[in-house]
Each structure stands twice: as structure tokens, then as C-alpha cells.
Motif scaffolding. Sequence first.
Motif, mmCIF file in Angstrom:
data_model
loop_
_atom_site.group_PDB
_atom_site.id
_atom_site.type_symbol
_atom_site.label_atom_id
_atom_site.label_comp_id
_atom_site.label_asym_id
_atom_site.label_seq_id
_atom_site.Cartn_x
_atom_site.Cartn_y
_atom_site.Cartn_z
ATOM 1 N N TYR A 71 42.556 31.011 33.840
ATOM 2 C CA TYR A 71 42.739 29.650 33.339
ATOM 3 C C TYR A 71 44.114 29.101 33.745
ATOM 4 O O TYR A 71 44.234 27.962 34.192
ATOM 5 C CB TYR A 71 42.566 29.649 31.826
ATOM 6 C CG TYR A 71 42.528 28.287 31.174
ATOM 7 C CD1 TYR A 71 41.982 27.177 31.798
ATOM 8 C CD2 TYR A 71 43.018 28.115 29.885
ATOM 9 C CE1 TYR A 71 41.931 25.949 31.179
ATOM 10 C CE2 TYR A 71 42.973 26.887 29.252
ATOM 11 C CZ TYR A 71 42.428 25.808 29.910
ATOM 12 O OH TYR A 71 42.379 24.582 29.289
ATOM 13 N N LYS A 72 45.128 29.931 33.626
ATOM 14 C CA LYS A 72 46.474 29.514 34.024
ATOM 15 C C LYS A 72 46.524 29.211 35.524
ATOM 16 O O LYS A 72 47.112 28.212 35.948
ATOM 17 C CB LYS A 72 47.504 30.577 33.664
ATOM 18 C CG LYS A 72 48.928 30.191 34.020
ATOM 19 C CD LYS A 72 49.921 31.230 33.569
ATOM 20 C CE LYS A 72 51.364 30.947 33.889
ATOM 21 N NZ LYS A 72 51.709 29.860 34.744
ATOM 22 N N ALA A 73 45.905 30.053 36.323
ATOM 23 C CA ALA A 73 45.888 29.826 37.773
ATOM 24 C C ALA A 73 45.176 28.525 38.119
ATOM 25 O O ALA A 73 45.655 27.742 38.954
ATOM 26 C CB ALA A 73 45.228 31.011 38.484
ATOM 27 N N ILE A 74 44.045 28.290 37.463
ATOM 28 C CA ILE A 74 43.282 27.059 37.708
ATOM 29 C C ILE A 74 44.107 25.832 37.326
ATOM 30 O O ILE A 74 44.250 24.890 38.103
ATOM 31 C CB ILE A 74 41.955 27.075 36.913
ATOM 32 C CG1 ILE A 74 40.996 28.106 37.490
ATOM 33 C CG2 ILE A 74 41.306 25.680 36.897
ATOM 34 C CD1 ILE A 74 39.805 28.409 36.587
ATOM 35 N N THR A 75 44.658 25.831 36.120
ATOM 36 C CA THR A 75 45.391 24.644 35.659
ATOM 37 C C THR A 75 46.689 24.448 36.443
ATOM 38 O O THR A 75 47.027 23.319 36.790
ATOM 39 C CB THR A 75 45.676 24.692 34.148
ATOM 40 O OG1 THR A 75 46.351 25.897 33.823
ATOM 41 C CG2 THR A 75 44.391 24.607 33.351
ATOM 42 N N ASP A 76 47.401 25.527 36.734
ATOM 43 C CA ASP A 76 48.627 25.386 37.527
ATOM 44 C C ASP A 76 48.317 24.788 38.895
ATOM 45 O O ASP A 76 49.023 23.902 39.375
ATOM 46 C CB ASP A 76 49.336 26.730 37.701
ATOM 47 C CG ASP A 76 50.007 27.223 36.430
ATOM 48 O OD1 ASP A 76 50.078 26.458 35.447
ATOM 49 O OD2 ASP A 76 50.450 28.396 36.421
ATOM 50 N N TYR A 77 47.267 25.272 39.522
ATOM 51 C CA TYR A 77 46.888 24.778 40.849
ATOM 52 C C TYR A 77 46.491 23.307 40.801
ATOM 53 O O TYR A 77 47.032 22.474 41.531
ATOM 54 C CB TYR A 77 45.745 25.627 41.417
ATOM 55 C CG TYR A 77 45.309 25.197 42.792
ATOM 56 C CD1 TYR A 77 46.098 25.447 43.907
ATOM 57 C CD2 TYR A 77 44.099 24.533 42.981
ATOM 58 C CE1 TYR A 77 45.700 25.044 45.172
ATOM 59 C CE2 TYR A 77 43.696 24.127 44.236
ATOM 60 C CZ TYR A 77 44.493 24.391 45.331
ATOM 61 O OH TYR A 77 44.100 23.979 46.583
ATOM 62 N N LEU A 78 45.547 22.967 39.910
ATOM 63 C CA LEU A 78 45.038 21.598 39.863
ATOM 64 C C LEU A 78 46.066 20.600 39.342
ATOM 65 O O LEU A 78 46.034 19.427 39.723
ATOM 66 C CB LEU A 78 43.760 21.545 39.022
ATOM 67 C CG LEU A 78 42.570 22.313 39.593
ATOM 68 C CD1 LEU A 78 41.390 22.249 38.635
ATOM 69 C CD2 LEU A 78 42.184 21.801 40.969
ATOM 70 N N ASN A 79 46.985 21.050 38.494
ATOM 71 C CA ASN A 79 48.020 20.152 37.976
ATOM 72 C C ASN A 79 49.146 19.919 38.980
ATOM 73 O O ASN A 79 50.025 19.102 38.735
ATOM 74 C CB ASN A 79 48.597 20.691 36.671
ATOM 75 C CG ASN A 79 47.632 20.567 35.517
ATOM 76 O OD1 ASN A 79 46.683 19.796 35.567
ATOM 77 N ND2 ASN A 79 47.856 21.340 34.473
ATOM 78 N N ASN A 80 49.120 20.614 40.083
ATOM 79 C CA ASN A 80 50.148 20.444 41.114
ATOM 80 C C ASN A 80 49.628 19.749 42.360
ATOM 81 O O ASN A 80 50.305 19.731 43.381
ATOM 82 C CB ASN A 80 50.780 21.792 41.459
ATOM 83 C CG ASN A 80 51.756 22.216 40.390
ATOM 84 O OD1 ASN A 80 52.754 21.547 40.158
ATOM 85 N ND2 ASN A 80 51.446 23.297 39.705
#
Length: 139
Positions: free
Chosen positions: A116-125
Motif C-alpha cells: 500500500y505504501k509503495a502504491i501510494t508513494d508512487y501514484l502520489n509522486n
Amino acid sequence: MKISTKGRYALRMLVDLAENQGDGYVSLKDIAERQDISKKYLEQIVPSFNGSDILRTNRGYQGGYRLSRSPDKYTVGEILRLTEGSLAPVSCLECDPIECKRKDSCPTLPVWQGLYKAITDYLNNITLEDLMDNENRLP
């Protein structure tokens, strides 16, 4: 996790608006033609943005839609959360704090939290501006 057509088309619609923001308000008909998406489908996507500061609308002749902010102020994560809902890979992560009664003893929870952290970090950047920039290599 699988992103639906609604989320993918919403991104394409907003990138199109960003690319054509110099033209003033842009009609859904024009977006539909450029993006090869049904105008009726775009009409179903627009309400996803109600209550947010994503779009400005103008009715009547010369009416249409435009972005409320500059393209560098929109993230893919923000857009997908509005159209898809939660981006959590498992339902127990949809609440913060986690309400699952097994959270303290679940051996797989750290896996899902990391994903979840990887997904959100990626998409939020990734911003709309990034998607407009063909020279840019996404992270």
C-alpha cells in the motif's frame, strides 16, 4: 488491485484538459473525440469530481470544463482515489487506524502495508504535468 476503466478514462480526460487549458473551457464532446471515449461515459465520470477542487465548469455556449489548478498540482493518486475509492490492496487497510481484530497477530499485514505504501508513494509522486511531458521518465 485493478484500476477500472473509469479511473483510466478520468486520467485521460484530465490530461486532455491540461493539454488544452489554453483554449478556455473544453467541451466533453471535444475530449471524447480526441480521446476516443464515449461522451456518455465522460458524463458519468464528471460527478466523481463533485465536491473536490478538480474541475471548473461553465454552462451554455462556450461552456465546458477546465482544471481548477495547474497540472503540476494534481497527482495521479488523488485522481484515482476520487474515481476508484481506496487504493488499498486489502480491505483491512481502508480504515485508519486499522480496525481488524487480527491486526496485532496477522503475519501478512506488513506485506499489505508495504504494498500500500509503495502504491501510494508512487501514484502520489506523478502529476498531470508529468503525464503531459513525453520527455519525462516516470519513476
